[in-house]
Scaffold this active site. Structure first.
Site, PDB file in Angstrom:
ATOM      1  CD  GLU A 173     -10.018   5.682   0.755  1.00 58.12           C
ATOM      2  OE1 GLU A 173      -8.925   5.800   0.150  1.00 58.12           O
ATOM      3  OE2 GLU A 173     -10.153   5.965   1.949  1.00 58.12           O
ATOM      4  CG  ASP A 230      -2.015   1.007   1.159  1.00 54.92           C
ATOM      5  OD1 ASP A 230      -1.729   2.216   1.242  1.00 54.92           O
ATOM      6  OD2 ASP A 230      -3.176   0.601   1.019  1.00 54.92           O
ATOM      7  CB  ILE A 231       1.066   4.297  -2.128  1.00 54.79           C
ATOM      8  CG1 ILE A 231      -0.378   4.761  -2.202  1.00 54.79           C
ATOM      9  CG2 ILE A 231       1.466   3.501  -3.363  1.00 54.79           C
ATOM     10  CD1 ILE A 231      -0.620   5.805  -3.278  1.00 54.79           C
ATOM     11  CG  HIS A 263      -8.838  -2.983  -2.764  1.00 57.17           C
ATOM     12  ND1 HIS A 263      -9.889  -2.324  -3.366  1.00 57.17           N
ATOM     13  CD2 HIS A 263      -8.510  -2.249  -1.670  1.00 57.17           C
ATOM     14  CE1 HIS A 263     -10.185  -1.231  -2.663  1.00 57.17           C
ATOM     15  NE2 HIS A 263      -9.358  -1.173  -1.632  1.00 57.17           N
ATOM     16  CG  MET A 264      -7.696  -9.173   1.628  1.00 50.71           C
ATOM     17  SD  MET A 264      -7.108 -10.905   1.669  1.00 50.71           S
ATOM     18  CE  MET A 264      -8.374 -11.730   0.753  1.00 50.71           C
ATOM     19  CG  HIS A 265      -6.994  -2.760   2.730  1.00 51.76           C
ATOM     20  ND1 HIS A 265      -6.140  -1.706   2.491  1.00 51.76           N
ATOM     21  CD2 HIS A 265      -8.173  -2.426   2.152  1.00 51.76           C
ATOM     22  CE1 HIS A 265      -6.779  -0.774   1.802  1.00 51.76           C
ATOM     23  NE2 HIS A 265      -8.006  -1.197   1.571  1.00 51.76           N
TER      24      HIS A 265
END
Length: 119
Positions: free
Chosen positions: A96, A32-33, A101-103
């Site tokens: 967002e 993640d950025i 997507h999976m964090h």
């Protein structure tokens, strides 16, 4: 199938750089950025699926691969004593980027409570 306007589709295609952790024919994982924890990466299907609610039986292989791969990737990232996975869905779920997507978040210390509601 990819969406030309989707930031994650652009990451998969290499049009936007990322710090890749893993890639195969179905999924892509990258850091993640804007990390929320010492370990914070995303796992995404290569097919453009806007939200988890848009997933269908046609997506089972990619969704299964995401879940099957998360433990290995988390351990390789240093999460040897646990981690948290999250999939936000839609506006109320605070999604967002509209590409499923999976964090995956973790670190050496316990994470804070998952949700805090003010009463």
């Amino acid at each position: 199938m990819q969406d030309n306007d989707c930031i994650f589709c652009k990451i998969i295609s290499g049009k936007i750089p990322s710090r890749k952790l893993y890639e195969d024919d179905l999924i892509y994982a990258f850091h993640d950025i804007n990390p929320a924890a010492p370990v914070h990466f995303l796992i995404i299907p290569k097919s453009h699926i806007p939200t988890l609610s848009d997933a269908s039986a046609a997506h089972e292989a990619a969704l299964g691969r995401m879940l099957a791969k998360v433990g290995e990737l988390a351990r390789e990232a240093g999460c040897t004593d646990g981690y948290r996975t999250m999939i936000n869905c839609g506006r109320v779920g605070r999604q967002e980027v509209y590409h499923l997507h999976m964090h995956v978040v973790g670190g050496p210390d316990p994470l804070p409570p998952m949700l805090v509601f003010e009463r």
